[in-house]
Design an enzyme around this catalytic site. Structure first.
Site, PDB file in Angstrom:
ATOM      1  CE  LYS A 476     -10.547 -23.403 -26.959  1.00 23.36           C
ATOM      2  NZ  LYS A 476     -10.780 -21.967 -26.661  1.00 23.36           N
ATOM      3  CG  ASP A 478      -8.508 -25.694 -23.015  1.00 19.79           C
ATOM      4  OD1 ASP A 478      -7.272 -25.846 -23.156  1.00 19.79           O
ATOM      5  OD2 ASP A 478      -9.043 -24.567 -22.943  1.00 19.79           O
ATOM      6  CG  ASN A 480      -7.005 -24.481 -19.649  1.00 20.89           C
ATOM      7  OD1 ASN A 480      -6.259 -23.861 -20.398  1.00 20.89           O
ATOM      8  ND2 ASN A 480      -8.307 -24.513 -19.825  1.00 20.89           N
ATOM      9  CG  ASP A 548      -5.279 -19.508 -24.171  1.00 20.27           C
ATOM     10  OD1 ASP A 548      -5.995 -20.073 -25.008  1.00 20.27           O
ATOM     11  OD2 ASP A 548      -5.178 -19.892 -22.989  1.00 20.27           O
TER      12      ASP A 548
END
EC number: 3.2.1.22
Length: 749
Positions: A476, A478, A480, A548
């Site tokens: 995964k 990410d 952010n 999310d």
């Protein structure tokens, strides 16, 4: 097929689904003439009319021809400065400070298939699958050369466009705008559709009338963003999900994008899409070329579902690559909402055992496994194991999963760096940073400068070393925070406007190298959920964490909006705990599950704390999903009802297997209503002459008092012809609870 009428300068790109027509007039100007339903041939039944338009000046070569002006011509790649006052497709600043250039048609070329775009993700096609038209333009003073690329897929209404701009003069110049495409429509009788949102609220559909003047959908955040998706559609006023004309545009790009519409004085519409020109500048040395990202253009005469079908097919067959292109995706459990940063080997081991007991297939270890990471204040960039938490390292937790028959996955955020990290202390200059000013922080983190090759090399090595250190099946990836202070310490002043573009190109280089080196790994893109859900990322990573926000009711709009462009197999969708961690809503396990069925299914909660009854229900859901997974992941997807239309209280999705033999229908009603009409849910895309048996039915739980012997509408085992299911529909039971969810499975006999 590309047909050319040399006598009239007409280029006709066409197949059984669509026609797109260009015309060269006066051996100079490339004009847009038609885009829509397929034509046998284009003979100009509606020729352009010569009209004297006041305040629309004439080009220098035609000073006395008052009926000829660039200000009214439907140009394929318009410039500014010679009398066209509408938005231009490109802008340059020459060495002498001027901004006016003049592109004329030079020649064309047709090639079989589709060539790769250097350093960029793009639609790919073999020689037999597509044809590409290259239109070459040259500046009248020899300053620029421009190549317009048009590829039409053979059996699809998909047309791709991109542009190459070359400095063929004797001095350097600055490119300050470089659209991937431009085109003009002869009217403005459209609604304008875009996907807006924010973190945990991505891709809601906004449909508004196309207005006179300029309207823009775009991102200035360094990424495609949660806030504005790199997508635009123009739909006729009567167009709905299954009827009417729609023109869709989506950019294969993960950075800042812009789609601009301009309705001008005479009621025509110009559409321009590409990299957002805000603060963009690319310094082109003599002989250097800039390649724009590619745009996907779709025409549909079958409404929004028709448009989505073309996008979905293209993404699945001509964007996604590698092992997982056509492979079923595993059911996972992610430890994030179960443990957040508070975990150790024992907790992860217990999670693995529970996952195996429930029939899950992949255990994902999220944030907190590296450096000294016990919260989000430190350690990004330090991609080595936190042995205080994981005594046996990644090999230990990976072995724990694999010995139970599970695959093992890992979270990374490689584009970011914490100030409190060994990497920052060693290389403080590796961040995006403006001299003399302090940095902005977001989630306590800074951004690595991926415009620098040495930084890209570090990311490839650091992530690669981890992936080689244990048996890791899934990543995964990410992202952010968005970019700020986008200044690179190594670029000269005249190239600082390239930093954000070079950041994305650096990311693509990193992803190309890592995915090529680890083809067995299933990569999932993430950016605080769906903040970088675009075709550029899907070229490297076949699925994206959709949001999310795991609340099922919020997900109805998030997943419906995402499905305008992207197929369900590209969407990560998980069941989480209630009350939901993002919005506090309480929904049934069945509602959460059926919503998550419409994507890459998984769980995002502490499954070790479920009750015995919940675990039994999960086992049944998992077994059912495995049975239906080929249809849900690989079948055709249709929106029957959306949360953006009507009362905005109902959503219905339909999946049809590749062979047409299985149909799965999901229906959701957000709020119960008194005295409401009974919904007859009309299905679509069935064989009208065939019989379908209702083989599975999951109703919502009934809560109200039954004073009169009400009976369930469970018609399991009954057989209906396809025409009745499409035209009369399935009856939905009386709904007496909020957040209700139903499922029907039909099997073609």
């Amino acid at each position: 097929m590309i047909t050319i009428d040399k006598e009239n300068g007409i280029f006709h790109l066409h197949n059984a689904q669509v026609s797109y027509v260009l015309q060269v007039v006066r051996d100079r100007y490339v004009l847009h003439r038609y885009w829509g339903r397929p034509l046998k041939t284009f003979r100009d039944s509606s020729p352009m009319q010569a009209i004297d338009r006041a305040f629309s000046p004439q080009p220098a070569a035609y000073p006395n021809e008052r009926t000829f002006s660039l200000d009214v011509l439907p140009q394929e790649y318009p410039a500014y400065g010679h009398g066209d006052y509408r938005l231009p497709a490109y802008e340059v600043r020459l060495a002498n400070g001027t901004t006016v250039t003049e592109l004329f048609y030079d020649h064309y070329e047709i090639t079989a298939g589709k060539q790769k775009l250097k350093g960029l993700p793009a639609v790919y096609a073999e020689e037999k699958e597509a044809e590409t038209l290259h239109i070459y333009l040259k500046d009248s003073q020899g300053k620029l050369a421009v190549e317009l690329l048009y590829t039409l897929l053979q059996d699809s209404a998909m047309l791709t466009r991109s542009t190459r701009i070359t400095n063929c003069g004797s001095e350097a110049l600055d490119l300050t705008n470089a659209a991937s495409f431009a085109l003009d429509f002869s009217d403005h009788d459209f609604d304008r559709l875009s996907l807006y949102g924010g973190h945990a609220a991505e891709r809601s559909l906004e449909r508004v009338p196309l207005m006179r003047g300029v309207q823009e959908t775009g991102s200035r955040r360094g990424a495609s963003s949660h806030q504005q998706s790199p997508f635009l559609a123009l739909a006729r006023k009567d167009a709905g999900e299954s009827n009417g004309e729609v023109y869709g545009f989506s950019l294969i790009w993960s950075g800042e994008a812009s789609f601009v519409t301009e309705v001008e004085q005479f009621g025509t519409t110009r559409v321009i899409g590409g990299i957002n020109p805000f603060e963009f500048k690319w310094h082109l040395g003599v002989g250097e070329t800039f390649q724009t990202p590619e745009a996907m253009l779709v025409y549909s005469d079958k409404g929004l579902n028709g448009m989505s079908q073309v996008f979905h097919q293209t993404v699945r067959e001509h964007i996604v690559r590698g092992k997982y292109q056509h492979e079923l995706r595993p059911i996972l459990v992610n430890n994030w909402e179960a443990t957040y940063f508070d975990f150790d080997e024992e907790k992860i081991d217990n999670l693995a055992q529970s996952a195996a007991d429930l029939g899950l297939e992949l255990l994902v270890l999220d944030d907190g496994w590296f450096g000294k990471r016990n919260d989000d204040n430190s350690s990004l960039g330090d991609w080595f194991v936190n042995t205080d938490k994981l005594k046996q390292g990644l090999k230990g937790v990976s072995a724990s999963a694999h010995k139970r028959g599970l695959k093992f996955g890992l979270w990374f955020e490689p584009e970011m760096i914490s100030e409190d990290s060994e990497l920052f202390r060693a290389h403080p200059d590796w961040i995006l940073h403006v001299p003399d000013y302090k940095n902005s922080f977001s989630r306590h983190q800074l951004v690595l400068d991926l415009s620098r090759p040495e930084v890209c090399d570090y990311v490839v090595k650091a992530v690669g070393d981890v992936l080689e250190s244990a048996e890791i099946d899934y990543v995964k990836w990410d992202f952010n925070r968005h970019l700020s202070e986008a200044f690179s310490a190594v670029l000269p002043a005249e190239q600082q406007g390239e930093t954000k573009t070079r950041f994305v190109l650096g990311l693509y280089d990193v992803l190309e190298r890592l995915t090529a080196k680890f083809p067995q790994v299933l990569f999932e893109s993430c950016s605080g959920g769906g903040g970088r859900f675009d075709a550029g990322m899907l070229y490297y990573m076949p699925q994206t964490w959709t949001s999310d926000n795991t609340d099922a009711i919020c997900r109805l709009s998030i997943q419906s909006g995402t499905s305008l462009v992207f197929p369900p197999i590209s969407m990560g969708a998980h069941v989480s705990v209630t009350p939901n961690h993002q919005v506090g809503r309480v929904t049934s396990l069945q509602t959460r599950t059926l919503c998550a069925f419409a994507g890459d299914f998984g769980y995002e909660l502490d499954i070790t704390r479920m009750s015995a009854a919940e675990k039994e229900q999960v086992k049944k859901h998992v077994a059912l999903y495995k049975k239906l997974r080929p249809t849900l992941q690989l079948g055709k997807f249709y929106r029957l009802l959306t949360p953006f239309a009507g009362t905005k209280n109902e959503t219905a999705w339909q999946f049809v297997s590749e062979d047409g033999k299985e149909v799965v229908v999901l229906y959701f009603k957000t709020l119960a209503e008194p005295a409401t009409p009974i919904r007859q849910l009309q299905l679509t895309a069935l064989d009208a002459e065939a019989e379908y048996e209702l083989t599975d039915y999951l109703p919502a739980q009934r809560l109200s008092m039954d004073f009169g012997g009400e009976k369930s509408l469970d018609m399991k085992g009954q057989v209906f012809y396809g025409d009745e299911l499409m035209y009369n529909g399935l009856g939905v039971e009386k709904i007496d609870t909020d957040f209700a969810a139903y499922m029907w499975v039909l099997t073609k006999k």
